[in-house]
Design a protein around this motif. Sequence first.
Motif, PDB file in Angstrom:
ATOM      1  N   PRO A   1       0.786  -1.230   0.000  1.00  0.00           N
ATOM      2  CA  PRO A   1       0.000   0.000   0.000  1.00  0.00           C
ATOM      3  C   PRO A   1       0.821   1.286   0.000  1.00  0.00           C
ATOM      4  O   PRO A   1       1.951   1.325   0.492  1.00  0.00           O
ATOM      5  N   VAL A   2       0.199   2.324  -0.559  1.00  0.00           N
ATOM      6  CA  VAL A   2       0.771   3.668  -0.616  1.00  0.00           C
ATOM      7  C   VAL A   2      -0.253   4.641  -0.047  1.00  0.00           C
ATOM      8  O   VAL A   2      -1.434   4.582  -0.411  1.00  0.00           O
ATOM      9  N   ALA A   3       0.194   5.531   0.843  1.00  0.00           N
ATOM     10  CA  ALA A   3      -0.686   6.532   1.435  1.00  0.00           C
ATOM     11  C   ALA A   3      -0.150   7.916   1.113  1.00  0.00           C
ATOM     12  O   ALA A   3       1.017   8.223   1.390  1.00  0.00           O
ATOM     13  N   GLY A   4      -0.993   8.759   0.510  1.00  0.00           N
ATOM     14  CA  GLY A   4      -0.571  10.113   0.153  1.00  0.00           C
ATOM     15  C   GLY A   4      -1.571  11.139   0.638  1.00  0.00           C
ATOM     16  O   GLY A   4      -2.785  10.921   0.573  1.00  0.00           O
ATOM     17  N   ILE A   5      -1.074  12.268   1.117  1.00  0.00           N
ATOM     18  CA  ILE A   5      -1.932  13.321   1.637  1.00  0.00           C
ATOM     19  C   ILE A   5      -1.587  14.651   0.978  1.00  0.00           C
ATOM     20  O   ILE A   5      -0.438  14.902   0.628  1.00  0.00           O
ATOM     21  N   CYS A   6      -2.597  15.461   0.772  1.00  0.00           N
ATOM     22  CA  CYS A   6      -2.447  16.829   0.264  1.00  0.00           C
ATOM     23  C   CYS A   6      -1.690  16.836  -1.067  1.00  0.00           C
ATOM     24  O   CYS A   6      -2.099  16.214  -2.022  1.00  0.00           O
ATOM     25  N   GLY A   7      -0.555  17.530  -1.148  1.00  0.00           N
ATOM     26  CA  GLY A   7       0.185  17.634  -2.400  1.00  0.00           C
ATOM     27  C   GLY A   7       0.622  16.306  -2.969  1.00  0.00           C
ATOM     28  O   GLY A   7       0.785  16.178  -4.189  1.00  0.00           O
ATOM     29  N   ALA A   8       0.818  15.310  -2.106  1.00  0.00           N
ATOM     30  CA  ALA A   8       1.209  13.995  -2.605  1.00  0.00           C
ATOM     31  C   ALA A   8       0.116  13.388  -3.470  1.00  0.00           C
ATOM     32  O   ALA A   8       0.410  12.624  -4.403  1.00  0.00           O
ATOM     33  N   THR A   9      -1.154  13.716  -3.190  1.00  0.00           N
ATOM     34  CA  THR A   9      -2.233  13.216  -4.052  1.00  0.00           C
ATOM     35  C   THR A   9      -2.137  13.844  -5.443  1.00  0.00           C
ATOM     36  O   THR A   9      -2.481  13.209  -6.441  1.00  0.00           O
ATOM     37  N   TYR A  10      -1.665  15.075  -5.488  1.00  0.00           N
ATOM     38  CA  TYR A  10      -1.434  15.735  -6.781  1.00  0.00           C
ATOM     39  C   TYR A  10      -0.386  14.970  -7.579  1.00  0.00           C
ATOM     40  O   TYR A  10      -0.549  14.719  -8.773  1.00  0.00           O
ATOM     41  N   GLY A  11       0.690  14.594  -6.883  1.00  0.00           N
ATOM     42  CA  GLY A  11       1.727  13.809  -7.533  1.00  0.00           C
ATOM     43  C   GLY A  11       1.228  12.458  -7.993  1.00  0.00           C
ATOM     44  O   GLY A  11       1.530  12.023  -9.117  1.00  0.00           O
ATOM     45  N   LEU A  12       0.459  11.779  -7.145  1.00  0.00           N
ATOM     46  CA  LEU A  12      -0.083  10.470  -7.507  1.00  0.00           C
ATOM     47  C   LEU A  12      -1.009  10.577  -8.718  1.00  0.00           C
ATOM     48  O   LEU A  12      -0.990   9.713  -9.601  1.00  0.00           O
ATOM     49  N   ALA A  13      -1.800  11.646  -8.750  1.00  0.00           N
ATOM     50  CA  ALA A  13      -2.684  11.854  -9.900  1.00  0.00           C
ATOM     51  C   ALA A  13      -1.871  12.118 -11.156  1.00  0.00           C
ATOM     52  O   ALA A  13      -2.140  11.547 -12.230  1.00  0.00           O
ATOM     53  N   ARG A  14      -0.863  12.964 -11.036  1.00  0.00           N
ATOM     54  CA  ARG A  14      -0.013  13.292 -12.186  1.00  0.00           C
ATOM     55  C   ARG A  14       0.674  12.064 -12.747  1.00  0.00           C
ATOM     56  O   ARG A  14       0.890  11.946 -13.963  1.00  0.00           O
ATOM     57  N   ALA A  15       0.986  11.119 -11.867  1.00  0.00           N
ATOM     58  CA  ALA A  15       1.656   9.886 -12.292  1.00  0.00           C
ATOM     59  C   ALA A  15       0.679   8.837 -12.813  1.00  0.00           C
ATOM     60  O   ALA A  15       1.095   7.738 -13.196  1.00  0.00           O
ATOM     61  N   GLY A  16      -0.615   9.149 -12.828  1.00  0.00           N
ATOM     62  CA  GLY A  16      -1.609   8.208 -13.334  1.00  0.00           C
ATOM     63  C   GLY A  16      -2.019   7.134 -12.342  1.00  0.00           C
ATOM     64  O   GLY A  16      -2.742   6.191 -12.698  1.00  0.00           O
ATOM     65  N   LEU A  17      -1.617   7.286 -11.079  1.00  0.00           N
ATOM     66  CA  LEU A  17      -1.879   6.235 -10.096  1.00  0.00           C
ATOM     67  C   LEU A  17      -3.258   6.356  -9.445  1.00  0.00           C
ATOM     68  O   LEU A  17      -3.642   5.493  -8.666  1.00  0.00           O
ATOM     69  N   LEU A  18      -3.995   7.410  -9.785  1.00  0.00           N
ATOM     70  CA  LEU A  18      -5.365   7.556  -9.273  1.00  0.00           C
ATOM     71  C   LEU A  18      -6.404   7.452 -10.385  1.00  0.00           C
ATOM     72  O   LEU A  18      -7.589   7.674 -10.152  1.00  0.00           O
ATOM     73  N   ASP A  19      -5.979   7.088 -11.569  1.00  0.00           N
ATOM     74  CA  ASP A  19      -6.905   7.033 -12.710  1.00  0.00           C
ATOM     75  C   ASP A  19      -7.986   5.976 -12.547  1.00  0.00           C
ATOM     76  O   ASP A  19      -9.103   6.148 -13.051  1.00  0.00           O
ATOM     77  N   ARG A  20      -7.683   4.904 -11.820  1.00  0.00           N
ATOM     78  CA  ARG A  20      -8.636   3.795 -11.701  1.00  0.00           C
ATOM     79  C   ARG A  20      -8.953   3.459 -10.236  1.00  0.00           C
ATOM     80  O   ARG A  20      -9.430   2.370  -9.948  1.00  0.00           O
TER      81      ARG A  20
END
Length: 215
Positions: free
Chosen positions: A104-123
């Motif tokens: 698992p990976v846990a991201g908060i605030c700006g880290a969610t921006y990074g995760l989205a930019r990397a395509g890791l929140l697309d699905r």
Amino acid sequence: METREVILFVFDGLSDWEIGYVTPGIQVPDFQKRPGAWRVRVVSAGGRPVTTMGGLRVLPEGSLEETDPAEAGMLVLPGGMAWERGGNGEALDLAARFLEAGVPVAGICGATYGLARAGLLDRRRHTSNAREYLAATGYRGGDLYEEAPAVTDGDVITAPGVSPVDFALHIFRRLDLFTPPVAEAWFGLFKTGRPEFFAALGSALEKGAPSGAER
């Protein structure tokens, strides 16, 4: 008992408060179901010392580059302006490797921006500071965005920067760190500050203590 590691990535300018409940919850054994089962390992790019947004100097134990998902139990990514500026790319690469390995990976605030930019929140279902905030990344997961203080979808935990207590609770649940009564009382106490939750926490800890042994 084997002690597993939660990897905390640190970088210059990270938002101190966003992990302020996570690290002591993992490190301090008093509330835990299995004291000593988990510990925090702090890493940075190149293992270099970093300075947080609040001016704290952090000396990492290791480097991002030497971190192996197969030897860890979770990766935690705090927020900070670096994510929005296109930084921390190495950490996003590591996050992708963690998820590929089923860790698992846990991201908060700006880290969610990074995760989205990397395509890791697309699905994956997720949350962040605002729907519009993530939309600026150009990611494809907008339909899975949820207005919530924290969201867990499989191996990904996300939260906005104003919800560090909720973020911690989701991490604790994913790690199976506390018994459910302790987790409920802990959350109530730190979320509301109401005294009845302090009493409930003490009661839950007493009930969970082994007979004839100290907690």
